[in-house]
Design a protein around this motif. Structure first.
Motif, mmCIF file in Angstrom:
data_model
loop_
_atom_site.group_PDB
_atom_site.id
_atom_site.type_symbol
_atom_site.label_atom_id
_atom_site.label_comp_id
_atom_site.label_asym_id
_atom_site.label_seq_id
_atom_site.Cartn_x
_atom_site.Cartn_y
_atom_site.Cartn_z
ATOM 1 N N SER A 304 44.583 34.037 39.136
ATOM 2 C CA SER A 304 43.209 34.411 39.477
ATOM 3 C C SER A 304 42.927 34.001 40.912
ATOM 4 O O SER A 304 43.425 32.975 41.393
ATOM 5 N N VAL A 305 42.137 34.832 41.597
ATOM 6 C CA VAL A 305 41.707 34.560 42.973
ATOM 7 C C VAL A 305 40.189 34.663 42.993
ATOM 8 O O VAL A 305 39.624 35.707 42.664
ATOM 9 N N LEU A 306 39.537 33.563 43.392
ATOM 10 C CA LEU A 306 38.073 33.510 43.427
ATOM 11 C C LEU A 306 37.621 33.230 44.857
ATOM 12 O O LEU A 306 37.775 32.110 45.354
ATOM 13 N N PRO A 307 37.070 34.239 45.560
ATOM 14 C CA PRO A 307 36.600 34.009 46.931
ATOM 15 C C PRO A 307 35.461 32.999 46.949
ATOM 16 O O PRO A 307 34.588 33.011 46.085
ATOM 17 N N ARG A 308 35.473 32.129 47.950
ATOM 18 C CA ARG A 308 34.426 31.123 48.087
ATOM 19 C C ARG A 308 33.336 31.549 49.070
ATOM 20 O O ARG A 308 32.232 30.999 49.034
ATOM 21 N N GLU A 309 33.638 32.485 49.926
ATOM 22 C CA GLU A 309 32.638 32.904 50.912
ATOM 23 C C GLU A 309 32.968 34.308 51.403
ATOM 24 O O GLU A 309 34.104 34.624 51.731
ATOM 25 N N GLY A 310 31.961 35.164 51.434
ATOM 26 C CA GLY A 310 32.114 36.502 51.983
ATOM 27 C C GLY A 310 33.106 37.371 51.238
ATOM 28 O O GLY A 310 33.387 37.183 50.053
ATOM 29 N N LYS A 311 33.659 38.320 51.989
ATOM 30 C CA LYS A 311 34.609 39.274 51.440
ATOM 31 C C LYS A 311 36.007 38.954 51.947
ATOM 32 O O LYS A 311 36.179 38.600 53.105
ATOM 33 N N VAL A 312 36.981 39.097 51.084
ATOM 34 C CA VAL A 312 38.373 38.841 51.453
ATOM 35 C C VAL A 312 39.123 40.173 51.445
ATOM 36 O O VAL A 312 39.315 40.774 50.390
ATOM 37 N N PRO A 313 39.549 40.664 52.624
ATOM 38 C CA PRO A 313 40.328 41.913 52.655
ATOM 39 C C PRO A 313 41.698 41.722 52.019
ATOM 40 O O PRO A 313 42.266 40.632 52.058
ATOM 41 N N TYR A 314 42.218 42.796 51.462
ATOM 42 C CA TYR A 314 43.557 42.710 50.878
ATOM 43 C C TYR A 314 44.194 44.090 50.804
ATOM 44 O O TYR A 314 43.531 45.121 50.944
ATOM 45 N N LEU A 315 45.500 44.086 50.608
ATOM 46 C CA LEU A 315 46.268 45.282 50.298
ATOM 47 C C LEU A 315 46.846 45.102 48.902
ATOM 48 O O LEU A 315 47.418 44.063 48.593
ATOM 49 N N ASP A 316 46.714 46.114 48.067
ATOM 50 C CA ASP A 316 47.262 46.082 46.713
ATOM 51 C C ASP A 316 48.102 47.342 46.549
ATOM 52 O O ASP A 316 47.562 48.453 46.518
ATOM 53 N N ASP A 317 49.428 47.184 46.492
ATOM 54 C CA ASP A 317 50.328 48.336 46.501
ATOM 55 C C ASP A 317 50.026 49.262 47.673
ATOM 56 O O ASP A 317 50.084 50.493 47.557
ATOM 57 N N GLY A 318 49.672 48.683 48.813
ATOM 58 C CA GLY A 318 49.415 49.448 50.024
ATOM 59 C C GLY A 318 48.022 50.008 50.143
ATOM 60 O O GLY A 318 47.677 50.616 51.168
ATOM 61 N N VAL A 319 47.189 49.818 49.124
ATOM 62 C CA VAL A 319 45.822 50.336 49.141
ATOM 63 C C VAL A 319 44.870 49.231 49.585
ATOM 64 O O VAL A 319 44.910 48.116 49.048
ATOM 65 N N GLU A 320 44.024 49.525 50.575
ATOM 66 C CA GLU A 320 43.111 48.531 51.107
ATOM 67 C C GLU A 320 41.935 48.286 50.165
ATOM 68 O O GLU A 320 41.469 49.189 49.471
#
Length: 341
Positions: A304-320
């Motif tokens: 699990s990933v829980l952001p603590r502040e704002g938005k966290v950008p990521y790529l998932d199978d190359g999709v933003e």
């Protein structure tokens, strides 16, 4: 002999200007035309999605299959409904419990022509939605460590030759054939290779992995904070800066620049490997401060990933995408399969 469906995903737009084909659009979108967390279609796929005419590799694969006596159907799907219509051909006989289930002995085989890993994921996402039973209808013959049955195997026909080299797509990582004739041979004469699938609580799936983090306009990594937990192991509780976090099923996000994040990702070991890169200030023997990058790793069944502040950008199978709330992934061991030579 087999009936073979060659499925290509289209970029056709709906009347409102949005993406009317769900994740079929250019490799990565949900039913609203946005990415899995509200972003637009995957950048860089415009050329591959520019036309609905069959691409040369698709025609070559169809010719190779026909020459071997297969009955070939070429489909360009413009919507999730059209993808689902293709997948319905893989259904098994009616069950007493009324569940839609794949046919383990079917004579119809599926080839997915992919311009990106996101397009392959789009098809697997529809397979999961088709065959995963609701928790309240879990049948007794379902494996205890899974929430869905063995998904029908697929053959992968990569449409971008360059991604077999330095820009390695999932097909290259798995050592799958790229030549259309070799793909046809795998479909008709090959064997199954079963692979793990990551499902998440947002309703999507991950085949390769996800990479969290961002950089400024100069390419310098930006700090962000999140709680990252693998099973019962907390890699970071969210009170320290992070440079990156990798959630790996396969090895597409094993490294970032010169930093090795994932040590030994294996798409068939029943576990997800997770790493966080944490900048740590240390003092030398002479009292001078310097920053070194500490990579913490863990393996398990869920993350699990829980952001603590704002938005966290990521790529998932190359999709933003942008993570704004807690997201959890879990492993479905051996849930999907590919045809290999």
């Amino acid at each position: 002999m087999y009936d073979v469906v060659l499925l290509t995903l289209s970029s056709e737009r709906d009347a409102s200007g949005g993406c009317g084909s769900g994740e079929a659009c250019c490799g990565g979108a949900d039913a609203t035309g946005a990415g899995v967390d509200g972003t637009g279609p995957t950048p860089g796929d415009a050329d591959s999605c520019a036309t609905d005419r069959p691409r040369v590799p698709v025609l070559a694969c169809a010719d190779a299959l026909t020459a071997r006596g297969a009955r070939v159907q070429m489909v360009t799907a413009r919507s999730d409904a059209e993808i689902d219509a293709v997948l319905a051909q893989l259904d098994g006989p009616a069950r007493p419990d009324g569940l839609t289930w794949p046919d383990a002995d079917g004579k119809t085989r599926l080839v997915v022509a992919t311009a990106s890993d996101g397009q392959l994921r789009a098809v697997l996402r529809r397979l999961v939605r088709r065959y995963a039973p609701a928790p309240s209808r879990r049948p007794a013959d379902l494996r205890g460590d899974r929430t869905l049955p063995d998904l029908p195997p697929v053959a992968v026909l990569p449409l971008d030759p360059a991604r077999g080299g330095a820009q390695r797509d999932l097909a290259a990582q798995l050592g799958l054939p790229r030549d259309p004739a070799a793909v046809a041979a795998a479909v008709l004469d090959g064997t199954l290779r079963r692979l793990d699938l990551l499902r998440n609580d947002g309703g999507s799936v991950t085949l390769d992995g996800a990479l969290f983090g961002a950089a400024d306009d100069a390419g310098r990594p930006l700090h962000w904070r999140a709680r990252v937990e693998v099973d019962d192991t907390v890699l970071t509780n969210g009170d320290e800066p992070l440079l990156a976090c990798a959630v790996g099923n396969a090895g597409g996000y094993a490294s970032l620049d010169d930093v090795t994040l994932l040590a030994s990702p294996d798409p068939a070991d029943g576990q997800v490997e997770v790493a966080v890169a944490v900048p740590v200030v240390v003092r030398s023997a002479w009292g001078r401060k310097r920053v070194r990058l500490e990579v913490r790793r863990a393996r398990g069944r869920a993350v699990s990933v829980l952001p603590r502040e704002g938005k966290v950008p990521y790529l998932d199978d190359g999709v933003e995408g942008e993570l704004t709330r807690k997201r959890s992934w879990w492993v479905e061991p051996g849930a999907w399969a590919v045809w290999v030579v």
